[in-house]
Design an enzyme around this catalytic site. Sequence first.
Site, PDB file in Angstrom:
ATOM      1  N   GLY A 168      -8.535  -4.273 -41.870  1.00  0.00           N
ATOM      2  CA  GLY A 168      -7.339  -3.907 -42.638  1.00  0.00           C
ATOM      3  C   GLY A 168      -6.872  -5.048 -43.511  1.00  0.00           C
ATOM      4  CE  LYS A 187       7.662   5.014 -36.881  1.00  0.00           C
ATOM      5  NZ  LYS A 187       7.524   3.568 -36.631  1.00  0.00           N
ATOM      6  N   GLY A 194      -2.613  -6.828 -42.118  1.00  0.00           N
ATOM      7  CA  GLY A 194      -3.901  -7.530 -42.077  1.00  0.00           C
ATOM      8  C   GLY A 194      -3.890  -8.769 -42.954  1.00  0.00           C
ATOM      9  N   GLY A 234      -3.988  -4.611 -45.564  1.00  0.00           N
ATOM     10  CA  GLY A 234      -2.680  -4.192 -46.066  1.00  0.00           C
ATOM     11  C   GLY A 234      -1.669  -5.287 -45.754  1.00  0.00           C
ATOM     12  CG  ASN A 235       3.080  -6.052 -44.733  1.00  0.00           C
ATOM     13  OD1 ASN A 235       3.140  -6.342 -43.534  1.00  0.00           O
ATOM     14  ND2 ASN A 235       3.927  -6.541 -45.601  1.00  0.00           N
TER      15      ASN A 235
HETATM   16  P1  NAD Z   1      -1.036  -0.780 -45.266  1.00  0.00           P
HETATM   17  O1  NAD Z   1      -1.041   0.619 -45.774  1.00  0.00           O
HETATM   18  O2  NAD Z   1      -0.360  -1.850 -46.060  1.00  0.00           O
HETATM   19  O3  NAD Z   1      -2.554  -1.281 -45.037  1.00  0.00           O
HETATM   20  C1  NAD Z   1      -3.519  -0.558 -44.348  1.00  0.00           C
HETATM   21  C2  NAD Z   1      -4.868  -1.230 -44.608  1.00  0.00           C
HETATM   22  O4  NAD Z   1      -5.851  -0.582 -43.808  1.00  0.00           O
HETATM   23  C3  NAD Z   1      -5.378  -1.141 -46.028  1.00  0.00           C
HETATM   24  O5  NAD Z   1      -5.952  -2.382 -46.387  1.00  0.00           O
HETATM   25  C4  NAD Z   1      -6.482  -0.100 -45.963  1.00  0.00           C
HETATM   26  O6  NAD Z   1      -7.502  -0.314 -46.943  1.00  0.00           O
HETATM   27  C5  NAD Z   1      -7.010  -0.393 -44.588  1.00  0.00           C
HETATM   28  N1  NAD Z   1      -7.803   0.717 -44.057  1.00  0.00           N
HETATM   29  C6  NAD Z   1      -7.576   2.049 -44.121  1.00  0.00           C
HETATM   30  N2  NAD Z   1      -8.595   2.702 -43.546  1.00  0.00           N
HETATM   31  C7  NAD Z   1      -9.451   1.763 -43.093  1.00  0.00           C
HETATM   32  C8  NAD Z   1     -10.704   1.807 -42.417  1.00  0.00           C
HETATM   33  N3  NAD Z   1     -11.271   2.956 -42.075  1.00  0.00           N
HETATM   34  N4  NAD Z   1     -11.292   0.641 -42.115  1.00  0.00           N
HETATM   35  C9  NAD Z   1     -10.761  -0.538 -42.461  1.00  0.00           C
HETATM   36  N5  NAD Z   1      -9.596  -0.641 -43.108  1.00  0.00           N
HETATM   37  C10 NAD Z   1      -8.969   0.494 -43.422  1.00  0.00           C
HETATM   38  O7  NAD Z   1      -0.432  -0.691 -43.803  1.00  0.00           O
HETATM   39  P2  NAD Z   1       0.245  -1.858 -42.944  1.00  0.00           P
HETATM   40  O8  NAD Z   1       1.699  -1.873 -43.199  1.00  0.00           O
HETATM   41  O9  NAD Z   1      -0.553  -3.083 -43.090  1.00  0.00           O
HETATM   42  O10 NAD Z   1       0.073  -1.264 -41.468  1.00  0.00           O
HETATM   43  C11 NAD Z   1      -1.159  -1.347 -40.761  1.00  0.00           C
HETATM   44  C12 NAD Z   1      -0.929  -0.900 -39.330  1.00  0.00           C
HETATM   45  O11 NAD Z   1       0.067  -1.742 -38.732  1.00  0.00           O
HETATM   46  C13 NAD Z   1      -0.426   0.525 -39.134  1.00  0.00           C
HETATM   47  O12 NAD Z   1      -0.948   1.015 -37.922  1.00  0.00           O
HETATM   48  C14 NAD Z   1       1.077   0.344 -38.989  1.00  0.00           C
HETATM   49  O13 NAD Z   1       1.673   1.432 -38.276  1.00  0.00           O
HETATM   50  C15 NAD Z   1       1.117  -0.938 -38.200  1.00  0.00           C
HETATM   51  N6  NAD Z   1       2.391  -1.658 -38.279  1.00  0.00           N
HETATM   52  C16 NAD Z   1       2.872  -2.079 -39.467  1.00  0.00           C
HETATM   53  C17 NAD Z   1       4.058  -2.794 -39.504  1.00  0.00           C
HETATM   54  C18 NAD Z   1       4.589  -3.339 -40.804  1.00  0.00           C
HETATM   55  O14 NAD Z   1       5.577  -4.094 -40.745  1.00  0.00           O
HETATM   56  N7  NAD Z   1       3.998  -3.052 -41.941  1.00  0.00           N
HETATM   57  C19 NAD Z   1       4.774  -3.050 -38.317  1.00  0.00           C
HETATM   58  C20 NAD Z   1       4.250  -2.609 -37.107  1.00  0.00           C
HETATM   59  C21 NAD Z   1       3.048  -1.918 -37.096  1.00  0.00           C
END
Ligand code: NAD
Length: 422
Positions: free
Chosen positions: A222, A110, A227, A224-225
Site C-alpha cells: 500500500g 462509524k 503506507g 496511500g496515506n
Molecule cells: P489510501 O486509499 O490512501 O491508500 C490505499 C493504498 O492501497 C493505495 O496505495 C492503493 O494503491 C493500495 N492498494 C489498493 N489495492 C491494493 C492491492 N491489491 N495491493 C497493494 N496495494 C493496494 O488508504 P489509506 O488511508 O492509506 O488506508 C489504508 C488502510 O489503512 C485502510 O485499511 C484503512 O481503513 C486503514 N486506516 C487508515 C487510517 C488513516 O488515517 N488513513 C487510519 C486507520 C486505518
Amino acid sequence: MKSAFAVALQQLDNIIPFLEKDYPDKKKFKKAISLLRKPQNVFSKELTIKLDNGKKKSFMAFRSQHNDARGPFKGGIRFHPSVSEDEVKALSMWMTWKCAVVGLPYGGGKGGIIVDPKKLNKGELKRLSKAYAEFISPHIGPWVDVPAPDVNTNEQIMAWMLDAHEKKIGQHSPATFTGKPIVLGGSLGRTEATGRGGVYVLQSYVKEKKLRPEKISIAIQGFGNVGFWFAKLAQEAGFKVVAISDSSGGIYAAKGLDLDKIAKAKERYGSFAEAAKEEKFKFISNKDLLNLNVDVLVPAALEGAIDNKNADNIKAKVIVEMANGPTTPEAEKILLKKGIIVLPDILCNAGGVTVSYFEWVQNLHGYQWTEERVNSELKEKMNLAYKKASEVVREKKVSFRQAAYLLAVKRVIDATILKGRV
Ligand code: NAD
C-alpha cells in the site's frame, strides 16, 4: 465468507473465556457482554440530492453508534459502493476497542454512504455530504458523537459537513468533527499520524526485543496515506524499507528504497507498474511482496490481504497491521502456528484516531498545539498502549491481538458496570 459484523462478534467471543474470571458477578458480566454484542444505535436514511443534470438521485446512508460507556462515540464516515449496515456496525465495534486500547475517552462509531464518489462531480459531492450531516446532526456533537474522515472522505468533506451541522444547530461547534482543514481547527500532524503511530509501535517492539532498526528489513503493501507515511517515517527511524506496492504491484530494492524518487515517479506515471518501466525500478507482483524474505511485513492497503490461501507462504517474522482487518482469523491461526508475531490493527493504526482526539481537545480549548507537541504526546500514548499489551502477552500467554482485545474489552466492561448500565 463471514460478514464483517460476524467476524467482529467472533473476535469478541474469543476473549470471553480470558475475561470471565475477572468478574465474580457472572450475571453482570454476561449482561455487559450482551450489551457489547450490538450497537446502541444504528441510524439509516435514504438521502436524495439533485444532480447537475437536473435529475434526483438517492443514496442509502448509515451511522452506527456502538458503545459510549467510556465517552462520546468516535469514528469515520466512508463513501463507498460496498458500504452496508453490517459493515458500519462492525467498524463501529472495532472503533470502541481501538479507542479503549489506546486509552482515549471515546466509544466507537462509524458511518457511511453507499456511493461511488468518483461518479459525482464536486458540487454533487458537496450536496451529498451536507445532506448526510443534516441527517446525523441530531445525533452528533462534541459530547455525543464525533465523526471523522474514512475511506474516500477527506478534510474538504469534513468542512462541508461541519458547516451544514453548525447551520442546523445555530452555533459553532468545531469539536463535533475531526480531520478538518487546519484553518477550520484541524490538528497539525494529523496527515502523518496513522503511519507515525505504527512506527512508534514497531520501535517499541524492536526496543523490547533489543533489536537494531538498521538490521530490520520491511516490506509494505500500500502506498496511500498510511503506507507512504509508515515507509517514510520508518526510514527516518533507521529501518530498511526494501519493498512497497500499490494496486498495480510493487517496487523492490535490497539496499533500501529511494522513497522520494518513487513518489515522484508514481505521481508522474500513475502506477508502480508504469513507473517501474520508465525508471528501471525492480518490479515485483503484490503476491511476491507478501512472500518476501523480510523481517517485517506491513499490510497497509486492504481488508483480508492475508488469508488462508497466502498465509502459509509468508516469511516475515513480524506483521504490523496498518490496514483495518488485513489478516483473516483463519490466516492468523496459520501465522501464529509458524511463530510469526502479529501486531494487531487496533493497536498499530490507532495513531490516526489518537491525533483526532488531540484535535478535539484543541478545539474544546480553542487553542492550537505545535506539531512537536502533537507528535510527542502521540509517542507517549502509543508507547504506553504497546507496553500494556506486551505485559498482557507475557502474563496471560496470549497473542498480541488477544492482549489488545483483553485490555480494550475489559476497560469497556468496567465502564459499563461502573455506570450501572447492567
Ligand atoms: P489510501 O486509499 O490512501 O491508500 C490505499 C493504498 O492501497 C493505495 O496505495 C492503493 O494503491 C493500495 N492498494 C489498493 N489495492 C491494493 C492491492 N491489491 N495491493 C497493494 N496495494 C493496494 O488508504 P489509506 O488511508 O492509506 O488506508 C489504508 C488502510 O489503512 C485502510 O485499511 C484503512 O481503513 C486503514 N486506516 C487508515 C487510517 C488513516 O488515517 N488513513 C487510519 C486507520 C486505518
